[in-house]
Design an enzyme around this catalytic site. Structure first.
Site, PDB file in Angstrom:
ATOM      1  N   TYR A  28       0.941  -1.023  -0.173  1.00  0.00           N
ATOM      2  CA  TYR A  28       0.058   0.080  -0.091  1.00  0.00           C
ATOM      3  C   TYR A  28       0.807   1.111  -0.008  1.00  0.00           C
ATOM      4  O   TYR A  28       1.736   1.234   0.660  1.00  0.00           O
ATOM      5  CB  TYR A  28      -0.828   0.158   1.432  1.00  0.00           C
ATOM      6  CG  TYR A  28      -1.706   1.202   1.391  1.00  0.00           C
ATOM      7  CD1 TYR A  28      -2.901   1.462   0.714  1.00  0.00           C
ATOM      8  CD2 TYR A  28      -1.013   2.522   1.918  1.00  0.00           C
ATOM      9  CE1 TYR A  28      -3.708   2.412   0.858  1.00  0.00           C
ATOM     10  CE2 TYR A  28      -2.066   3.535   1.947  1.00  0.00           C
ATOM     11  CZ  TYR A  28      -3.209   3.823   1.395  1.00  0.00           C
ATOM     12  OH  TYR A  28      -4.012   4.840   1.269  1.00  0.00           O
ATOM     13  N   GLU A  37      -3.360   7.363  -4.577  1.00  0.00           N
ATOM     14  CA  GLU A  37      -3.230   6.290  -3.779  1.00  0.00           C
ATOM     15  C   GLU A  37      -3.145   5.075  -4.693  1.00  0.00           C
ATOM     16  O   GLU A  37      -3.768   5.133  -5.657  1.00  0.00           O
ATOM     17  CB  GLU A  37      -4.615   5.870  -2.791  1.00  0.00           C
ATOM     18  CG  GLU A  37      -4.471   4.578  -2.152  1.00  0.00           C
ATOM     19  CD  GLU A  37      -5.830   4.268  -1.354  1.00  0.00           C
ATOM     20  OE1 GLU A  37      -5.839   4.523  -0.155  1.00  0.00           O
ATOM     21  OE2 GLU A  37      -6.788   3.912  -2.161  1.00  0.00           O
TER      22      GLU A  37
END
Lengths: 286, 380
Positions: B101, B189
């Site tokens: 992530y 993101e």
């Protein structure tokens, strides 16, 4: 006594010749605020209301008039530059009324202003009012009377409701500070609470918060550990759904954090009386 | 403003972040053609602006072009969390070894951008944060200085990324920083950022949110807004510079100022009603804006009563009253209306509305009570 501004404040208005700037300058002057200068690039040498000189830059305005506070009525895309200019000209107090400043701009502005030790109120705020002495910004002067209650708020018109509700029962304010509804602003609740705590005229404080962010939680911590004066509060947005931005860029419940219920709980745990609606505030102050 | 995955990844690619080959399709036959072009296995991914697409069955793996067509047909017929799927992204399927992530977002409390990374990628980061917060690394970036190389290396090291990938990771971090600053993102993101079996780092999925207040300097991004994904009334409101959010109740609210608008909703609820919307007409609204706002409120068929709460400051109550009259003349509303005007030019405003058959109120609480009663059909 009051905090941040009083009758000796020498105010500059950035964007004085614009619609809003001109309208509110008139209001401020009528209220008794000592507006010493205006600034609009390209309009240096003009006069506003026949008595306020307009300058091409903040630096020139400060040199000529000794302005020690500024209020900004410049559109959002120009507001960051207006704040940098005021800071570079050495003005220690900036009040930015402008709504809609981009958040990354504000992160940079705030970083820079902190390095220069400049106090910023706002942006996206109604400004400051010390009833009977001075108003810097757009809070209608006739809705508040002088008194001993310090008012600090993230909202605009909601603050007016509270000042008005206080006035209706004969309660007055020492100073009212609208810190603004943006996610990144200058002065926060804790800064203002600290000033009220040290201000001899202020005996009680009203804190008006809303959903989003953690400023109210930090205020609760400060109140329980450092404050001796009683605080009454109201938090707007009990019915706001998560993930939706409620008008103010800062009023959004993100990832479950920043809900009104959590803030109310934190404040109550700190001994703060929390009103169910704004008109209940005066009775809680008695 | 939220961007779709395919839009986000196109922006990533522009800034040198590797993404899988693929394109977006609005029909199953387009999806088939893209799959044929890519050859081999592909992923069909629904493009809707909500999370949890995978769990809802909106992301499927196809072994060839025929299966891609078949799955695209299914997915394009789906609704995910109430949003119909209008587009699918057809991407080459990656052989994944590791999922990471990686994002940059605004840390409001710190007043700085923050890079967030975790070796536990591929799942919702909120879940990781709740269950295993120690697996999340955060590094703040000075907004004036920008991202430094050492900060990206620190992140790579702290999520135990093998050293062979540090150089590539640094490039991706620098790219994502540029994406974040140059698009005025509030979130950029990559989840997951994967190491493939053939040893490449690729941004497999992407999500971006853009600061609405910065769109004035990003005309290209403003055009990417998918108005199909929001309520028509919200799109209409934006056109007039109104802030409107539809809710599920039956009392329409028109207020000036966001804080007061939220408060008005809260009080309606406190006295037993349910607000139908949040609506802030902003400061200094003229009568045309007020008329537009009123039409938007009344376009919601659930609305059984309308509450106007105006505390005049910059906004002048007489202007608001004029707007109300214009809208009443055009829309001829059948629901009861409660109006409260206080502050600048309130007296003039009240005079204008004297013949308009509206219920008037003095205080905020009084106005809310009357609106609740009116919505229940108890108005006189």
């Amino acid at each position: 006594m009051s905090i941040l501004i009083n009758k000796n404040t020498r105010l500059l208005v950035q964007g004085i010749t614009g619609n809003e700037g001109l309208f509110h300058t008139t209001q401020m002057v009528n209220y008794g605020t000592n507006v010493v200068a205006g600034m609009t690039p390209g309009k240096g040498g003009e006069w506003v209301l026949d008595k306020i000189p307009v300058f091409d830059s903040v630096k020139l305005a400060v040199e000529a008039t000794g302005a020690n506070a500024t209020v900004i009525f410049v559109p959002a895309r120009g507001a960051p530059d207006a704040m940098y200019e005021a800071a570079d000209a050495g003005i220690p107090l900036i009040v930015c009324i402008t709504e809609g400043v981009a958040v990354q701009d504000m992160m940079r502005v705030r970083d820079y202003l902190d390095q220069k030790k400049v106090r910023l109120i706002g942006p996206n705020c109604p400004g400051l009012l010390t009833p009977g002495e001075s108003k810097v910004g757009i809070i209608p002067g006739d809705i508040a009377i002088p008194g001993n209650i310090g008012v600090v708020s993230r909202s605009g018109t909601l603050t007016y409701e509270v000042l008005y509700a206080l006035k209706l029962v004969g309660m007055g304010a020492s100073t009212c500070v609208g810190i603004g509804g943006d996610p990144i602003n200058g002065t926060n609740f804790v800064d203002v609470l600290e000033m009220f705590e040290h201000d001899p005229q202020t005996e009680k404080v009203v804190l008006i918060g809303e959903i989003g962010g953690t400023d109210e939680d930090k205020a609760a911590e400060f109140i329980s550990s450092k404050m001796t004066k009683p605080v009454v509060s109201f938090i707007a947005g009990q019915t706001a759904p998560p993930g939706k931005r409620m008008g103010h860029a800062g009023a959004i419940i993100e990832g479950g954090a920043g809900s009104a219920a959590d803030k109310v709980k934190a404040l109550q745990a700190a001994g703060v009386k929390v009103a169910k609606h704004p008109e209940e505030i005066p009775s809680l102050l008695k | 403003m939220k961007l779709h995955e395919y839009q986000s990844k196109q922006i990533f690619a522009k800034y040198g972040i590797p993404i899988p080959k693929g394109r977006v399709a609005a029909t199953a036959s387009e999806a088939k053609a893209i799959a044929e072009e890519l050859g081999g296995r592909v992923v069909i991914k629904s493009q809707v602006l909500v999370g949890g697409r995978g769990k809802a069955g909106g992301v499927k793996l196809a072994k060839d072009a025929d299966e891609a067509e078949q799955l695209a047909t299914q997915i394009l017929a789906m609704e995910i969390k109430g949003l119909p799927v209008r587009k699918v992204l057809v991407d080459e399927a990656a052989a994944i070894e590791t999922e990471i992530y990686f994002s940059i977002t605004n840390d409001r409390a710190a007043r700085k951008p923050v890079m967030i990374a975790s070796a536990a990628g591929g799942v919702e980061i909120e879940e990781v944060a709740a269950k295993t917060p120690e697996k999340i690394v955060k590094v703040h970036v000075d907004p004036l200085l920008g991202l430094r190389d050492y900060q990206a290396r620190d992140i790579a090291a702290s999520i135990d990324l093998p050293r062979d990938y540090w150089k590539d990771f640094n490039k991706i971090a620098a790219g994502l920083w540029k994406v974040y600053t140059e698009t005025d993102a509030t979130l950029a993101e990559i989840n997951p950022l994967v190491i493939t079996k053939d040893k490449r780092l690729i941004a497999l999925d992407g999500k971006m949110m853009i600061d609405d207040n910065a769109l004035f300097r990003h005309a290209d991004l403003a055009e990417m807004r998918d108005v199909d994904e929001e309520a028509a009334a919200e799109t209409e409101a934006r056109k007039y510079g109104l802030s409107y959010i539809k809710l599920d109740g039956n009392i329409g609210c028109m207020v000036n100022g966001a804080g007061l608008a939220m408060t008005s909703m809260d009080i309606v609820k406190l006295f037993g009603g349910e607000p139908a919307n949040f609506l802030d007409i902003g400061g200094g609204a003229g009568s045309d804006k007020v008329a537009a706002a009123m039409k938007i409120i009344l376009s919601d068929p659930n609305v059984k009563a309308v509450l106007f709460n105006i505390f005049g400051g910059i906004t002048r109550c007489d202007e608001v009253a004029r707007g109300i009259l214009v809208a009443m003349d055009e829309v001829k509303p059948k629901v009861p209306m409660v109006v409260r005007l206080v502050g600048t030019n309130a007296e003039e405003g009240r005079k204008l509305l004297a013949d308009a058959k509206m219920i008037t109120a003095e205080t905020l609480a009084d106005a809310a009570k009357k609106a609740v009663a009116a919505a229940k059909g108890k108005a006189k």
